[in-house]
Design an enzyme around this catalytic site. Structure first.
Site, PDB file in Angstrom:
ATOM      1  CG  HIS A  89      -2.073   0.627   1.174  1.00 16.23           C
ATOM      2  ND1 HIS A  89      -2.498   1.741   0.742  1.00 16.23           N
ATOM      3  CD2 HIS A  89      -3.137   1.350   2.455  1.00 16.23           C
ATOM      4  CE1 HIS A  89      -3.583   2.467   0.584  1.00 16.23           C
ATOM      5  NE2 HIS A  89      -3.566   1.710   1.839  1.00 16.23           N
TER       6      HIS A  89
ATOM      7  CG  HIS B 141      -4.244   0.551  -8.128  1.00 19.87           C
ATOM      8  ND1 HIS B 141      -5.306   0.165  -7.778  1.00 19.87           N
ATOM      9  CD2 HIS B 141      -3.386   0.944  -7.426  1.00 19.87           C
ATOM     10  CE1 HIS B 141      -5.641   0.708  -7.171  1.00 19.87           C
ATOM     11  NE2 HIS B 141      -4.575   2.251  -7.105  1.00 19.87           N
TER      12      HIS B 141
ATOM     13  CG  ASP C 199       2.831   4.567  -4.102  1.00 20.36           C
ATOM     14  OD1 ASP C 199       2.377   5.926  -4.073  1.00 20.36           O
ATOM     15  OD2 ASP C 199       1.630   3.632  -4.175  1.00 20.36           O
TER      16      ASP C 199
HETATM   17  N1  CMC Z   1       5.400  -7.685 -10.477  1.00 14.58           N
HETATM   18  C1  CMC Z   1       4.697  -8.306 -10.734  1.00 14.58           C
HETATM   19  N2  CMC Z   1       4.233  -9.261 -11.312  1.00 14.58           N
HETATM   20  C2  CMC Z   1       2.954  -9.046 -10.677  1.00 14.58           C
HETATM   21  C3  CMC Z   1       3.079  -7.797 -10.077  1.00 14.58           C
HETATM   22  C4  CMC Z   1       3.937  -6.823 -10.301  1.00 14.58           C
HETATM   23  N3  CMC Z   1       4.452  -5.496  -9.595  1.00 14.58           N
HETATM   24  N4  CMC Z   1       1.830  -6.973  -9.893  1.00 14.58           N
HETATM   25  C5  CMC Z   1       0.867  -8.126  -9.411  1.00 14.58           C
HETATM   26  N5  CMC Z   1       1.780  -8.995 -10.226  1.00 14.58           N
HETATM   27  C6  CMC Z   1       1.352 -10.695 -10.902  1.00 14.58           C
HETATM   28  C7  CMC Z   1       1.314 -11.438  -9.693  1.00 14.58           C
HETATM   29  O1  CMC Z   1       1.989 -12.106  -9.618  1.00 14.58           O
HETATM   30  C8  CMC Z   1      -0.582 -12.149 -10.106  1.00 14.58           C
HETATM   31  O2  CMC Z   1       0.457 -12.865 -10.959  1.00 14.58           O
HETATM   32  P1  CMC Z   1      -0.650 -15.160 -11.182  1.00 14.58           P
HETATM   33  O3  CMC Z   1      -1.481 -13.818 -12.184  1.00 14.58           O
HETATM   34  O4  CMC Z   1      -0.121 -15.047 -12.173  1.00 14.58           O
HETATM   35  O5  CMC Z   1      -0.890 -15.147 -10.179  1.00 14.58           O
HETATM   36  C9  CMC Z   1      -1.126 -10.987 -10.220  1.00 14.58           C
HETATM   37  O6  CMC Z   1      -0.303 -10.385 -11.471  1.00 14.58           O
HETATM   38  C10 CMC Z   1      -2.409 -10.415 -10.170  1.00 14.58           C
HETATM   39  O7  CMC Z   1      -1.560 -10.234  -8.932  1.00 14.58           O
HETATM   40  P2  CMC Z   1      -2.486  -9.652  -7.664  1.00 14.58           P
HETATM   41  O8  CMC Z   1      -1.559 -10.260  -6.401  1.00 14.58           O
HETATM   42  O9  CMC Z   1      -3.753 -10.930  -7.467  1.00 14.58           O
HETATM   43  O10 CMC Z   1      -3.045  -8.469  -7.660  1.00 14.58           O
HETATM   44  P3  CMC Z   1      -3.853  -7.726  -6.436  1.00 14.58           P
HETATM   45  O11 CMC Z   1      -4.605  -6.803  -7.199  1.00 14.58           O
HETATM   46  O12 CMC Z   1      -4.441  -8.263  -5.636  1.00 14.58           O
HETATM   47  O13 CMC Z   1      -2.278  -7.206  -6.478  1.00 14.58           O
HETATM   48  C11 CMC Z   1      -0.906  -5.143  -6.100  1.00 14.58           C
HETATM   49  C12 CMC Z   1      -2.902  -5.438  -6.321  1.00 14.58           C
HETATM   50  C13 CMC Z   1      -0.828  -3.735  -5.854  1.00 14.58           C
HETATM   51  C14 CMC Z   1      -1.329  -5.640  -4.423  1.00 14.58           C
HETATM   52  C15 CMC Z   1       0.034  -5.878  -6.972  1.00 14.58           C
HETATM   53  O14 CMC Z   1      -0.079  -5.052  -8.167  1.00 14.58           O
HETATM   54  C16 CMC Z   1       1.454  -5.390  -6.223  1.00 14.58           C
HETATM   55  O15 CMC Z   1       2.001  -5.937  -4.886  1.00 14.58           O
HETATM   56  N6  CMC Z   1       2.425  -4.453  -7.038  1.00 14.58           N
HETATM   57  C17 CMC Z   1       3.727  -4.224  -6.439  1.00 14.58           C
HETATM   58  C18 CMC Z   1       3.431  -3.092  -5.131  1.00 14.58           C
HETATM   59  C19 CMC Z   1       2.790  -1.485  -5.346  1.00 14.58           C
HETATM   60  O16 CMC Z   1       3.833  -0.908  -6.052  1.00 14.58           O
HETATM   61  N7  CMC Z   1       2.065  -1.240  -4.448  1.00 14.58           N
HETATM   62  C20 CMC Z   1       1.679   0.153  -5.026  1.00 14.58           C
HETATM   63  C21 CMC Z   1       0.485   0.351  -5.477  1.00 14.58           C
HETATM   64  S1  CMC Z   1      -0.256   1.633  -5.615  1.00 14.58           S
HETATM   65  C22 CMC Z   1      -0.822   2.645  -3.971  1.00 14.58           C
HETATM   66  C23 CMC Z   1      -1.353   2.935  -3.678  1.00 14.58           C
HETATM   67  O17 CMC Z   1      -2.787   3.260  -4.459  1.00 14.58           O
HETATM   68  O18 CMC Z   1      -1.694   1.826  -2.283  1.00 14.58           O
END
Ligand code: CMC
Length: 439
Positions: free
Chosen positions: A266, A307, A365
């Site tokens: 986050h 995201h 970010d």
């Molecule tokens: N790098 C590589 N793979 C990723 C990434 C990433 N940054 N983000 C998601 N994936 C992949 C993940 O491994 C999954 O693959 P699979 O379907 O093969 O299992 C797929 O994409 C979907 O990921 P998810 O975790 O189910 O998606 P989510 O919507 O639950 O997570 C997130 C969103 C932001 C937590 C995630 O994209 C992430 O961890 N990003 C990196 C951290 C980041 O930059 N966070 C800031 C978010 S913006 C600030 C805010 O609004 O708070």
């Protein structure tokens, strides 16, 4: 709200259940499942992927189309034409202020910017090497013991005063977290300086120097604050609402929001971005990091990409990307090695099938981390600045929830998967379970 109907049918012969379908002003309809509990049924949605936890008139996000509106105004227009104080007013009261209202609001905020002098000694209980977010959580939580004259949450005037105090004091607390960590004297807010300007002043000025923030840095900071001010029902805002639903005081609720924001998925992401860029260290090593991010089973993710809601370019990221270029250009940092790695990573990820198919775009970010670094803000302060901005949204969302006469304490239910009923076994009759057969 206009009403429609959905019907829930069962294969086991139970009677179907009609559920109202509600439409908002914008966005998807929602199925109103409130009466399901009367049928001894719950819905199951870990992570709230399909759940609207409340109705709200503050912020609208369309993740598919990459849109973000505060009170109906697109974020791009606010970022270009407005300032953070105006955005705070808009989030809190629902309308942009007229000039006299804005002047009065700015004066009010400035009049609350000082901290009770005893808060000063409160800081000294923390280790100097503590993460500033841990100090923020503690100090903001402690504000209720300093400002308990206006904690009647049923009184709109009390709520407004607490909102002023939070919005006004957060920059002072945030800057003091930094000053404390480097052992410099605390600096006090200065009359005549704007909100973002005062924050930078309290961060970087010293009693023996003549520092004044430069306009490029002030504008970039103001923009970062605007872009992070609210984002509907994200984890920290939902935390603030859930904490507040029990009637907890606003300072405690914002401290809960801060704790939630701190997580790397986050608010901790901008800090994680810079750490990752430093770890990559050279453009030639980008390929191996991208490969790791794509490898199933490797927990490594490219920080600053993806995201939960935006499955298109985050509109805040577009604005921040432009700001990033403006700031680096103005400060002569375009040849900065870390920025070069960031740009190369951005283009690799934007062209890679894995990121395209999963709709993983650079998020706000990714760029805000680079801008903050250019402004000489230490990485450990990045999440603090996000928190400073998000306080505007938290306060507005908390106030909206408390003002709702239909408010109920938040109390989610669960799908229980533990042991079924069994009898207590006295200690002398118990045998140590075999660890290989227990979960
Ligand atoms: N790098 C590589 N793979 C990723 C990434 C990433 N940054 N983000 C998601 N994936 C992949 C993940 O491994 C999954 O693959 P699979 O379907 O093969 O299992 C797929 O994409 C979907 O990921 P998810 O975790 O189910 O998606 P989510 O919507 O639950 O997570 C997130 C969103 C932001 C937590 C995630 O994209 C992430 O961890 N990003 C990196 C951290 C980041 O930059 N966070 C800031 C978010 S913006 C600030 C805010 O609004 O708070």
């Amino acid at each position: 709200m206009k009403e429609n109907k959905a019907t829930l049918t069962f294969d086991d012969g139970r009677e179907p259940i009609d559920l109202p379908v509600l439409s908002g002003t914008l966005g998807p309809d929602v199925i109103d499942i409130r009466k399901l509990s009367a049928y001894n049924l719950f819905t199951f949605d870990p992570g709230f992927l399909s759940t609207a936890s409340c109705d709200s008139g503050i912020t609208y996000v369309d993740g598919e189309r990459g849109m973000l509106y505060y009170r109906g105004y697109p974020i791009e227009q606010l970022a270009r034409g407005s300032d953070f104080v105006e955005v705070c007013y808009l989030l809190l009261y629902g309308e942009l202020p007229a000039p006299a209202q804005k002047a009065r609001f700015s004066e009010t905020l400035f009049s609350h910017a000082l901290l009770h002098e005893q808060v000063n000694s409160f800081f000294r209980g923390f280790r100097r090497d503590a993460h500033p977010m841990s100090v923020m959580v503690g100090v903001v939580g402690a504000l209720s013991s300093f400002y308990h004259d206006a904690l009647d949450i049923s009184d709109a005037a009390h709520r407004e005063l607490s909102a002023f105090r939070l919005l006004a004091k957060l920059p002072t607390i945030a800057a003091w977290c930094y000053k404390y960590s480097i052992g410099q004297p605390f600096m006090y807010p200065q009359e005549g300086l704007g909100y973002a300007e005062n924050f930078l002043y309290m961060m970087f000025a010293t009693p023996s120097g003549s520092y004044r923030p430069d306009p490029v840095s002030v504008q970039a900071m103001d923009r970062i604050l605007i872009l992070h001010a609210d984002h509907e029902q994200n984890a920290s805002t939902s935390t603030v609402r859930l904490a507040g639903s029990s009637g907890a005081n606003p300072f405690a609720c914002i401290a809960a929001g801060l704790a939630s924001l701190w997580g790397p998925a986050h608010g901790g992401a901008n800090e994680a971005v810079v750490k990752m860029l430093e770890e990559i260290g050279d453009v030639s090593r980008i390929g191996q990091y991208v490969k790791r991010a794509k490898t199933k089973g490797d927990p490594f993710r490219l920080m600053g990409f993806g995201h939960r809601v935006y499955k298109n370019m985050d509109p805040r990221a577009e604005v921040m990307r432009a700001t990033c270029h403006e700031v680096l250009d103005a400060l002569g940092l375009e040849q900065d090695p870390l920025f070069k790695i960031a740009l190369a990573l951005e283009s690799v990820a934007l062209e890679d099938d894995y990121f395209i198919e999963k709709k993983l775009y650079p998020n706000v970010d990714f760029y805000s981390g680079i801008v903050l670094r250019a402004l000489r803000i230490p990485t450990s302060m990045f999440t603090v600045i996000f928190a400073l901005a998000r306080t505007a949204g938290w306060v507005a969302q908390w106030n909206e929830m408390i003002s709702d006469p239909q408010r109920k304490i938040g109390r989610p239910r669960q799908l229980y998967t533990g042991r079924a009923l069994r009898d207590y076994v006295p200690l002398e009759r118990r045998e140590a379970p075999d660890p290989s057969t227990t979960g």
